[in-house]
Scaffold this active site. Sequence first.
Site, short mmCIF file in Angstrom:
data_model
loop_
_atom_site.label_atom_id
_atom_site.label_comp_id
_atom_site.label_asym_id
_atom_site.label_seq_id
_atom_site.Cartn_x
_atom_site.Cartn_y
_atom_site.Cartn_z
N LYS A 1 91.41 -31.06 28.44
CA LYS A 1 92.60 -30.29 28.10
C LYS A 1 92.90 -29.35 29.26
O LYS A 1 92.08 -28.52 29.62
CB LYS A 1 92.38 -29.49 26.81
N ASP B 1 95.14 -26.45 31.46
CA ASP B 1 95.84 -25.19 31.23
C ASP B 1 97.16 -25.24 31.98
O ASP B 1 97.33 -24.66 33.05
CB ASP B 1 94.99 -24.00 31.71
N GLU C 1 89.95 -25.72 30.22
CA GLU C 1 90.47 -25.18 28.96
C GLU C 1 89.83 -25.78 27.72
O GLU C 1 89.67 -25.09 26.71
CB GLU C 1 91.99 -25.37 28.90
#
Length: 318
Positions: free
Chosen positions: A23, A25, A164
């Site tokens: 994931k 950012d 993230e």
Amino acid sequence: MRPMLATAAEAPPRGAAWVHEVKWDGMRVLVDVRGGAVTVSSRTERDVTAAFPELDGLADTYDDLLLDGEVVAMDDGRPSFHALAERMHVTKRRQAEKLVAGRPVTLMVFDLLRLFGQDLTRQPWSVRRRLLEELELDGRSWHVPEVHDDGELLLRVTAEQGLEGVVSKRRTATYVPGRRSADWRKVAHRRTYSVVVGGWRPEVGSGASSADRLGAVLVGLPDDDGGWRYAGRVGSGLAGSAGVALLRRLRSAERATSPFADEVPRVDASGTTWVEPTLVVEVRTLMLTADHRLRQPTYLGVRHDLTPEELREVEEGG
């Protein structure tokens, strides 16, 4: 088209039915390549093509593509939203071109929604992923990151690397535009969130002056329909000058009704003065629960670099 969204989870799901991705950012975008032109759209369908001229080169890859991904900017080798903020605010192409050298962006491509005029959204993730890999999209400003079978291992690695978090996807899942699905699940390491303020409550005390002191703010996160979902009440961190300054800003934005699309629990709504959701603040929290509630949040400060509209566009990553 709006992108498919993931639901919050406390841990990545286990088993062979799932695949796991990093994931990032950054800012979620759909990139439409058609007829020798590239159009970049945000999560809210805003045309942000001018902000990211690095992606123009995708027009030379294939004649017809629709890609889902995330635009990221690096700071000391790690994706940083703060680094990306300078680029997100740009609406004039010439200004964006001047920023490319000093603050370049990269498109992390993780899904293929259309290829040569064929809609792929009803195909399972595994088919879309195979086709995406066969395209061999690997340029200076775009990249197709690897996927992983072990979500728990990836979660540990991303924590060590300061990334993230992790997004887990069911291999058989179709792509549902604009909808939040349990077939995609996100686990974030970050413990800070940007939220909009939708109301405030006075400090609870025996003196008359307590009614003029800020005791808590009611905050929200973007929902899936262009509104704001209630995310909880924040009281910690508002003592002293921080609370005084924030209350001064909120008093000028009062309204008669709640700005949240869902119902605020009576225990939180009681005694609340509602305000227009125009102010974005940063909070620290133990976690964001699966129903998108902040657990034990603490106020950190106002986000002067982020508008509510931009928050709606960047809150969803993978």
